[in-house]
Design a protein around this motif. Structure first.
Motif, PDB file in Angstrom:
ATOM      1  N   PHE A  45       0.825  -1.209   0.000  1.00 49.24           N
ATOM      2  CA  PHE A  45       0.000   0.000   0.000  1.00 49.24           C
ATOM      3  C   PHE A  45       0.856   1.254   0.000  1.00 49.24           C
ATOM      4  O   PHE A  45       0.502   2.254  -0.608  1.00 49.24           O
ATOM      5  N   ASP A  46       1.990   1.186   0.716  1.00 46.63           N
ATOM      6  CA  ASP A  46       2.840   2.365   0.803  1.00 46.63           C
ATOM      7  C   ASP A  46       3.480   2.715  -0.533  1.00 46.63           C
ATOM      8  O   ASP A  46       3.785   3.858  -0.813  1.00 46.63           O
ATOM      9  N   SER A  47       3.658   1.693  -1.378  1.00 45.88           N
ATOM     10  CA  SER A  47       4.326   1.937  -2.651  1.00 45.88           C
ATOM     11  C   SER A  47       3.430   2.657  -3.649  1.00 45.88           C
ATOM     12  O   SER A  47       3.899   3.211  -4.632  1.00 45.88           O
ATOM     13  N   GLU A  48       2.125   2.650  -3.380  1.00 47.26           N
ATOM     14  CA  GLU A  48       1.203   3.301  -4.301  1.00 47.26           C
ATOM     15  C   GLU A  48       1.143   4.796  -4.018  1.00 47.26           C
ATOM     16  O   GLU A  48       0.891   5.216  -2.907  1.00 47.26           O
ATOM     17  N   GLY A  49       1.395   5.617  -5.029  1.00 53.25           N
ATOM     18  CA  GLY A  49       1.276   7.059  -4.887  1.00 53.25           C
ATOM     19  C   GLY A  49       2.493   7.711  -4.273  1.00 53.25           C
ATOM     20  O   GLY A  49       2.478   8.897  -3.997  1.00 53.25           O
ATOM     21  N   GLU A  50       3.574   6.948  -3.985  1.00 50.55           N
ATOM     22  CA  GLU A  50       4.780   7.519  -3.423  1.00 50.55           C
ATOM     23  C   GLU A  50       5.944   7.256  -4.356  1.00 50.55           C
ATOM     24  O   GLU A  50       5.957   6.265  -5.087  1.00 50.55           O
ATOM     25  N   PRO A  51       6.955   8.132  -4.362  1.00 48.87           N
ATOM     26  CA  PRO A  51       8.124   7.886  -5.188  1.00 48.87           C
ATOM     27  C   PRO A  51       8.849   6.634  -4.729  1.00 48.87           C
ATOM     28  O   PRO A  51       8.849   6.306  -3.545  1.00 48.87           O
ATOM     29  N   GLU A  52       9.468   5.907  -5.680  1.00 46.37           N
ATOM     30  CA  GLU A  52      10.150   4.674  -5.337  1.00 46.37           C
ATOM     31  C   GLU A  52      11.280   4.932  -4.348  1.00 46.37           C
ATOM     32  O   GLU A  52      11.567   4.112  -3.486  1.00 46.37           O
ATOM     33  N   GLU A  53      11.965   6.078  -4.472  1.00 47.08           N
ATOM     34  CA  GLU A  53      13.057   6.408  -3.571  1.00 47.08           C
ATOM     35  C   GLU A  53      12.764   7.757  -2.938  1.00 47.08           C
ATOM     36  O   GLU A  53      12.655   8.764  -3.629  1.00 47.08           O
ATOM     37  N   GLN A  54      12.607   7.795  -1.624  1.00 44.02           N
ATOM     38  CA  GLN A  54      12.248   9.030  -0.951  1.00 44.02           C
ATOM     39  C   GLN A  54      13.457   9.966  -0.916  1.00 44.02           C
ATOM     40  O   GLN A  54      14.570   9.562  -0.556  1.00 44.02           O
TER      41      GLN A  54
END
Length: 425
Positions: A45-54
């Motif tokens: 769920f965290d991977s959706e809508g967030e950049p692959e590398e913060q």
């Protein structure tokens, strides 16, 4: 004996096939699976809508400070990286709201030539990056301040280096107190105590209610009148206690077995986490033996009480009210044990470990976490066994009369009436 086995097997098999039991078991197994894989599930769920590398955008008045910060974060293996940007602060903030960056770090220089910083983010609930950035910048500031003061950096490092501080347990009464538990043994014992306390609490609440409800159901349907004519009430009581007990052991063995298989499969992932905290491999065999003994004795003590109280009611709606004394006792024992985890040697915990309604939890707590004389454990077990036998004898008389009582019955005063009925048989 045949009649006892008939009631015993009927209780066990009927509960084993019940939809409520099967649904509860499946839900608990599903919960164990989800708990063991919670990191993998949340990462989906965290991977959706967030950049692959913060990435944290950095606007700095001094490029050398950015370079030092970047190097320190790489050495520390942070879960994010920093990127120097040559834009205005407002544009960098807009990039954060668009999801391009995790946050913006604005570094300025004070009048003393030391760094100051402000961190901008749109997620105030996740402050991991803020804490890490603040920590690293603090170290950079200390290094710059010491250089300005002309102090040797090695001297400053030695000042801030943590002092070596060890703790060793001494046996009570000097060398005659027995062996001393190591930190690994104490950590492992604490983990096992946690597990057994929760299992016993769960078993008493769940299976005690199951016994009382089962007896009340039989009285409601008038099946009890048929059972009494074919088998003695005492046989029925102990057959139900053992039948539900075997059901509980079956269910818990399934939970522990599945949990163990999951732990074995994910052992490499849990190294340094679960096993470091609970250290189950460091526990002595005697602690496991005490866990089994006190768990079984605790179950039989509270199950006998549940069976007796269940025989006094005629409606399932009254079971919860009648079971309240048992629930309050187990809750009190659980709360004492939770307090005792931080101070197992306190006088309050020691005294409660000889009170039979509390000792299944509190004496096991002491036996697992302290090196206490074997006679103390033996005395507590003896008191428990005597209490169970006495309660079983008295409970059998109450049960014999209680199963013949019908109508509204939600008071412990009905015990006297049940005893009077048992004498008339």
């Amino acid at each position: 004996m045949n009649k006892f086995m008939t009631v015993f097997l009927h209780t066990f098999l009927s509960k084993l096939k019940a939809k409520s039991f099967l649904i509860t078991t499946v839900l608990f197994l599903l919960f164990i699976f989800i708990a063991a894989n919670i990191s993998s599930i949340t990462s989906l769920f965290d991977s959706e809508g967030e950049p692959e590398e913060q990435t944290v955008a950095v606007i700095s008045e001094d490029q050398t400070i950015f370079e030092q910060l970047s190097e320190r974060l790489e050495i520390g293996e942070s879960n994010f990286q920093v990127d120097a940007v040559d834009t205005s602060l407002d544009m960098a903030k807009e990039s954060v709201t668009e999801g391009a960056y995790l946050g913006v770090l604005h570094i300025t220089m004070s009048n003393e030539g030391l760094p100051e910083a402000t961190y901008y983010t749109d997620d105030m609930m996740s402050m991991t990056a803020e804490a890490k950035l603040s920590q690293e910048l603090e170290q950079i500031k200390i290094a710059m301040a010491t250089n300005q003061a002309g102090l040797d950096q090695e001297i400053i490092s030695s000042i801030y280096e943590p002092m070596e501080f060890n703790t060793e347990q001494i046996a009570a009464g000097g060398t005659d107190g027995g062996s001393i538990k190591t930190e690994e043994e104490l950590s492992g014992a604490r983990g096992l105590v946690y597990v057994i306390l929760f299992l016993l609490y769960f078993a008493v609440i769940s299976y005690g209610n199951m016994i009382a409800t089962d007896i009340a159901n039989e009285k409601t349907s008038r099946v009890m009148e048929i059972l009494i004519s074919s088998s003695s009430p005492v046989n029925q009581m102990f057959a139900k206690i053992l039948g539900v007990g075997l059901l509980g052991l079956t269910q818990m063995a399934l939970f522990l077995g599945v949990g163990y298989l999951i732990l074995v499969q994910k052992q490499e992932e849990l190294v340094g986490g679960f096993f470091e905290v609970f250290g189950l491999s460091e526990i002595s065999i005697s602690t496991f033996i005490y866990a089994i003994i006190f768990f079984l004795l605790g179950y039989f003590l509270y199950a006998t009480m549940a069976a007796v109280l269940g025989s006094l009611v005629s409606r399932t709606e009254d079971v919860q009210q009648m079971m309240m004394p048992v629930i309050l006792l187990i809750v009190a024992a659980f709360m004492i044990s939770m307090i005792g985890l931080s101070n197992p040697g306190s006088q309050f915990v020691t005294i409660s470990s000889y009170i039979p309604f509390f000792s299944p939890m509190t004496m096991f707590l002491r036996a697992g976490m302290l090196d206490i004389p074997i006679w103390e454990i033996g005395l507590s077990i003896l008191i428990l066994i005597v209490t169970i036998i006495g309660m079983a004898l008295i409970g059998a008389r109450i049960y014999r009369g209680g199963v013949l009582m019908y109508g509204s019955s939600t008071s412990l005063k009905d015990i006297k009436k049940a005893l009077q009925l048992s004498k008339k048989e």
